[in-house]
Design a protein around this motif. Structure first.
Motif, short mmCIF file in Angstrom:
data_model
loop_
_atom_site.label_atom_id
_atom_site.label_comp_id
_atom_site.label_asym_id
_atom_site.label_seq_id
_atom_site.Cartn_x
_atom_site.Cartn_y
_atom_site.Cartn_z
N ARG A 272 9.84 -18.22 -2.56
CA ARG A 272 9.78 -16.79 -2.85
C ARG A 272 8.33 -16.34 -2.88
O ARG A 272 7.47 -17.04 -3.44
N TYR A 273 8.08 -15.17 -2.35
CA TYR A 273 6.72 -14.64 -2.29
C TYR A 273 6.71 -13.21 -2.84
O TYR A 273 7.67 -12.45 -2.62
N TRP A 274 5.63 -12.88 -3.53
CA TRP A 274 5.47 -11.55 -4.12
C TRP A 274 4.13 -10.97 -3.73
O TRP A 274 3.13 -11.69 -3.64
N GLY A 275 4.11 -9.66 -3.55
CA GLY A 275 2.85 -8.97 -3.39
C GLY A 275 2.23 -8.69 -4.74
O GLY A 275 2.81 -9.00 -5.79
N GLN A 276 1.08 -8.05 -4.73
CA GLN A 276 0.36 -7.80 -5.98
C GLN A 276 0.84 -6.54 -6.68
O GLN A 276 0.52 -6.32 -7.85
N GLY A 277 1.60 -5.72 -5.97
CA GLY A 277 2.15 -4.51 -6.57
C GLY A 277 1.33 -3.27 -6.26
O GLY A 277 0.12 -3.33 -6.08
N THR A 278 2.01 -2.14 -6.21
CA THR A 278 1.34 -0.85 -6.03
C THR A 278 1.97 0.15 -7.00
O THR A 278 3.19 0.20 -7.14
N GLN A 279 1.13 0.91 -7.66
CA GLN A 279 1.60 1.83 -8.69
C GLN A 279 2.12 3.13 -8.08
O GLN A 279 1.45 3.75 -7.24
N VAL A 280 3.29 3.53 -8.53
CA VAL A 280 3.86 4.83 -8.19
C VAL A 280 4.06 5.59 -9.49
O VAL A 280 4.75 5.10 -10.39
N THR A 281 3.46 6.75 -9.58
CA THR A 281 3.60 7.59 -10.77
C THR A 281 4.11 8.95 -10.36
O THR A 281 3.52 9.60 -9.49
N VAL A 282 5.21 9.36 -10.97
CA VAL A 282 5.82 10.65 -10.66
C VAL A 282 5.70 11.54 -11.89
O VAL A 282 6.20 11.20 -12.97
N SER A 283 5.04 12.65 -11.72
CA SER A 283 4.85 13.59 -12.82
C SER A 283 5.81 14.76 -12.69
O SER A 283 6.25 15.10 -11.59
N THR A 284 6.13 15.37 -13.82
CA THR A 284 7.04 16.52 -13.80
C THR A 284 6.26 17.82 -13.72
O THR A 284 5.06 17.83 -13.90
N SER B 3 0.86 -1.18 0.00
CA SER B 3 0.00 0.00 0.00
C SER B 3 0.90 1.23 0.00
O SER B 3 2.10 1.14 0.25
N GLY B 4 0.29 2.38 -0.29
CA GLY B 4 1.02 3.63 -0.22
C GLY B 4 1.40 4.25 -1.54
O GLY B 4 1.95 5.35 -1.58
N GLY B 5 1.14 3.55 -2.63
CA GLY B 5 1.46 4.12 -3.93
C GLY B 5 0.53 5.27 -4.28
O GLY B 5 -0.44 5.54 -3.58
N GLY B 6 0.85 5.95 -5.38
CA GLY B 6 0.00 7.04 -5.81
C GLY B 6 0.67 7.90 -6.86
O GLY B 6 1.73 7.55 -7.39
N LEU B 7 0.03 9.01 -7.14
CA LEU B 7 0.52 9.98 -8.12
C LEU B 7 1.08 11.18 -7.38
O LEU B 7 0.36 11.81 -6.59
N VAL B 8 2.35 11.48 -7.62
CA VAL B 8 2.99 12.62 -6.97
C VAL B 8 3.81 13.40 -7.98
O VAL B 8 4.10 12.91 -9.07
N GLN B 9 4.18 14.60 -7.60
CA GLN B 9 5.02 15.42 -8.46
C GLN B 9 6.49 15.13 -8.18
O GLN B 9 6.87 14.65 -7.11
N SER B 10 7.29 15.43 -9.16
CA SER B 10 8.74 15.26 -9.02
C SER B 10 9.23 16.02 -7.78
O SER B 10 8.81 17.15 -7.54
N GLY B 11 10.09 15.37 -7.00
CA GLY B 11 10.62 15.97 -5.79
C GLY B 11 9.86 15.61 -4.52
O GLY B 11 10.34 15.86 -3.41
N ALA B 12 8.69 15.02 -4.69
CA ALA B 12 7.87 14.66 -3.54
C ALA B 12 8.35 13.37 -2.88
O ALA B 12 9.30 12.73 -3.36
N SER B 13 7.67 13.01 -1.80
CA SER B 13 8.00 11.79 -1.07
C SER B 13 6.78 10.88 -0.97
O SER B 13 5.63 11.36 -0.98
N LEU B 14 7.04 9.60 -0.85
CA LEU B 14 6.01 8.59 -0.61
C LEU B 14 6.59 7.53 0.30
O LEU B 14 7.80 7.28 0.26
N ARG B 15 5.74 6.89 1.08
CA ARG B 15 6.17 5.74 1.86
C ARG B 15 5.29 4.55 1.49
O ARG B 15 4.07 4.59 1.67
N LEU B 16 5.94 3.53 1.00
CA LEU B 16 5.25 2.28 0.70
C LEU B 16 5.30 1.36 1.90
O LEU B 16 6.30 1.34 2.63
N SER B 17 4.24 0.59 2.08
CA SER B 17 4.19 -0.40 3.15
C SER B 17 3.91 -1.77 2.56
O SER B 17 3.21 -1.89 1.55
N CYS B 18 4.45 -2.79 3.19
CA CYS B 18 4.20 -4.17 2.80
C CYS B 18 3.84 -4.94 4.07
O CYS B 18 4.70 -5.18 4.92
#
Length: 115
Positions: free
Chosen positions: A103-115, A7-22
């Motif tokens: 080996r185990y994988w999560g389903q993934g979370t999208q991170v999109t960084v816009s300029t 969890s924690g993905g999202g759309l942010v602008q360049s230079g921003a911060s995000l914290r992903l959790s698993c």
């Protein structure tokens, strides 16, 4: 069956911060290694950061100094703090765990960084 939920993905602008959790369905103590991988459109999945159970961390050169991996064993949760995000960080981020040979994988979370 081990479950990893990002969890924690999202759309942010360049230079921003995000914290992903698993969040893991079992104690993170039981894994030999946990980490984060990412896959950009049209590209292969690549390692971003790793955290072995014995201590220490490892990072891809592209994220060194900007990303920090950590885990909270009491919460069975692993994190990826991402600072100074760049457009090239845009990808689906996957949580990964290794226990002996499994080996185990999560389903993934999208991170999109816009300029």
């Amino acid at each position: 069956q081990v479950q990893l939920v990002e969890s924690g993905g999202g759309l942010v602008q360049s230079g921003a911060s995000l914290r992903l959790s698993c969040a893991a369905s079992e104690s993170t103590f039981t894994f030999n290694l946990m980490g984060w991988y990412r896959q950009a459109p049209g590209k292969q999945r690549v390692m971003v950061a790793l955290i072995p159970s014995g201590g220490g961390t490892a990072y891809a050169d592209s994220v060194k100094g900007r990303f920090t991996i950590s885990s909270d064993n009491a919460k069975s949760t692993m994190y990826l703090q991402m600072n100074s995000l760049k457009r090239e960080d845009t990808a689906v981020y996957y949580c990964y765990a290794l226990r002996v040979l499994d080996r185990y994988w999560g389903q993934g979370t999208q991170v999109t960084v816009s300029t």
